[in-house]
Scaffold this motif. Structure first.
Motif, PDB file in Angstrom:
ATOM      1  N   PHE A 142       0.839  -1.206   0.000  1.00  0.00           N
ATOM      2  CA  PHE A 142       0.000   0.000   0.000  1.00  0.00           C
ATOM      3  C   PHE A 142       0.873   1.254   0.000  1.00  0.00           C
ATOM      4  O   PHE A 142       0.596   2.209  -0.738  1.00  0.00           O
ATOM      5  N   ASP A 143       1.918   1.236   0.807  1.00  0.00           N
ATOM      6  CA  ASP A 143       2.831   2.391   0.865  1.00  0.00           C
ATOM      7  C   ASP A 143       3.524   2.636  -0.475  1.00  0.00           C
ATOM      8  O   ASP A 143       3.911   3.774  -0.785  1.00  0.00           O
ATOM      9  N   ASN A 144       3.663   1.580  -1.256  1.00  0.00           N
ATOM     10  CA  ASN A 144       4.291   1.693  -2.576  1.00  0.00           C
ATOM     11  C   ASN A 144       3.297   2.018  -3.686  1.00  0.00           C
ATOM     12  O   ASN A 144       3.648   2.009  -4.863  1.00  0.00           O
ATOM     13  N   GLY A 145       2.043   2.267  -3.314  1.00  0.00           N
ATOM     14  CA  GLY A 145       1.073   2.736  -4.292  1.00  0.00           C
ATOM     15  C   GLY A 145       0.049   1.731  -4.780  1.00  0.00           C
ATOM     16  O   GLY A 145      -0.810   2.075  -5.600  1.00  0.00           O
ATOM     17  N   THR A 146       0.101   0.501  -4.280  1.00  0.00           N
ATOM     18  CA  THR A 146      -0.889  -0.501  -4.681  1.00  0.00           C
ATOM     19  C   THR A 146      -2.081  -0.437  -3.734  1.00  0.00           C
ATOM     20  O   THR A 146      -1.902  -0.448  -2.507  1.00  0.00           O
ATOM     21  N   LEU A 147      -3.275  -0.360  -4.273  1.00  0.00           N
ATOM     22  CA  LEU A 147      -4.476  -0.270  -3.441  1.00  0.00           C
ATOM     23  C   LEU A 147      -4.896  -1.665  -2.985  1.00  0.00           C
ATOM     24  O   LEU A 147      -5.835  -2.273  -3.501  1.00  0.00           O
ATOM     25  N   VAL A 148      -4.178  -2.190  -2.007  1.00  0.00           N
ATOM     26  CA  VAL A 148      -4.466  -3.512  -1.460  1.00  0.00           C
ATOM     27  C   VAL A 148      -4.799  -3.354   0.019  1.00  0.00           C
ATOM     28  O   VAL A 148      -4.146  -2.593   0.738  1.00  0.00           O
TER      29      VAL A 148
END
Length: 350
Positions: free
Chosen positions: A236-242
């Motif tokens: 999530f912190d890396n930009g993936t909406l998980v």
């Protein structure tokens, strides 16, 4: 691909003692299906003739030596073998497994050589396909070896999409198989597929917990706290909406899945039981992450009804439509990424 040229859709016939041939042939008994693709069966003229006769299916077909000879507007059959193997509906035989693999190998070879555009696989039996030169638990593992990319078993039915972190492994092996590296890889494959294959610009992904109630903060197993949560946070912190991990027991029943574009389950039955319950027999197994498109119906060989002519082709037909849609979406995706100006126009139009 030229607009005048239809998508060539390859079909491996699976276990001919099951319902695979039946549901595939019934799908193309409807002549309107020829408007969407050119079907290419990998079997033999004699086999298809016998199946259609035994099952009372009204089709005609065109026998060919290889898929490149397929004719639009016709059902085409590549003659993979000349002999006449014995069909015994409802029985698990070594012979039916042997020919299921012959059909699959020929179809995958044609797919790799661009003689067909997509592949739909009819059901096989995981026991009678085992041989010295074929030691795979199913289609997915074989295709992952033969086709470039890393695979994800992705069950789809309209907006319901469920992928698996682990698929055909024993339940006792699930927890130790799930590592941060595996989670990151499967989430990456799923996110890329949602963008490229399903045209979802910013996909939202839910991850289900491994243990009951996602471990209850470590009370029922520590895997969710120590492996899933920190990995989800990193992604999530890396930009993936998980998001997650979510407790699997209430996730689908409460309708929570409707808030996400896809769900990643920890293991086979955790994902497939709710998927098959909600998809009402029209689900599709799609192998995401490969350079080629492969789908299959979400059911097995169904030996108990084989040969009776009563099998429902709905799931196989959906597998055909899904393969076609994904192929077209990929073509559009690659075309837009080759032409940035066109991409900007599409964004403005949206």
């Amino acid at each position: 691909m030229s607009e005048k040229r239809k998508i060539k859709l390859g079909i491996s016939i699976g276990d001919f003692n099951g319902i695979g041939c039946e549901v595939a042939l019934k799908t193309f008994e409807d002549p309107r299906m020829m408007d969407f693709c050119t079907p290419v069966f990998f079997a033999s003229n004699k086999m298809i003739s016998q199946q259609k006769s035994d099952l009372g299916i009204n089709i005609s077909f065109n026998g060919i030596r290889n898929a490149s000879q397929a004719i639009d507007g016709k059902i085409n059959v590549v003659n993979v073998w000349k002999e006449t193997p014995k069909v015994e509906f409802g029985k698990v035989t070594e012979e039916s497994g042997k020919y299921a693999i012959k059909s699959l190998r020929a179809a995958v070879s044609a797919l790799k050589n661009d003689e067909i555009n997509v592949l739909v696989t009819a059901p096989i039996n995981k026991n009678n396909i085992q041989a010295d030169d074929f030691k795979f638990p199913g289609h997915t593992d074989y295709l992952a070896q033969e086709l470039d990319g890393e695979s994800l078993m992705f069950m789809v039915a309209d907006t319901l999409r469920v992928g698996l972190l682990t698929d055909h492994i024993a339940v006792k092996s699930v927890a130790e198989a799930i590592t941060p590296k595996l989670i990151e890889k499967k989430v990456e494959i799923m996110e890329k597929s949602l963008k490229m294959d399903f045209k979802i610009r910013r996909p939202k992904i839910a991850l289900l917990g491994i243990n009951p109630h996602s471990g209850d903060n470590g009370t029922i197993g520590e895997e969710d706290e120590k492996i899933l949560k920190p990995t989800i946070q990193k992604l999530f912190d890396n930009g993936t909406l998980v998001y997650g991990p979510y407790s699997a027991d209430s996730f689908f029943g409460s309708g929570s899945h409707k808030s996400f574009d896809a769900v990643l389950a920890a293991y086979h039955d955790q994902g497939l039981i709710p998927f098959k319950t909600l998809s009402f027999g029209k689900g599709v197994n799609f192998t995401a992450g490969l350079v080629k498109v492969r789908t299959s119906p979400d059911h097995g060989t169904a030996y108990e009804i084989a040969g009776e002519g009563n099998a429902d082709e709905s799931s196989f037909k959906e597998a055909v439509f899904t393969a076609i849609r994904v192929f077209k979406n990929r073509e559009e995706h690659f075309e837009l990424n080759k032409n940035p100006l066109q991409k900007q126009k599409v964004k403005r139009a949206g």
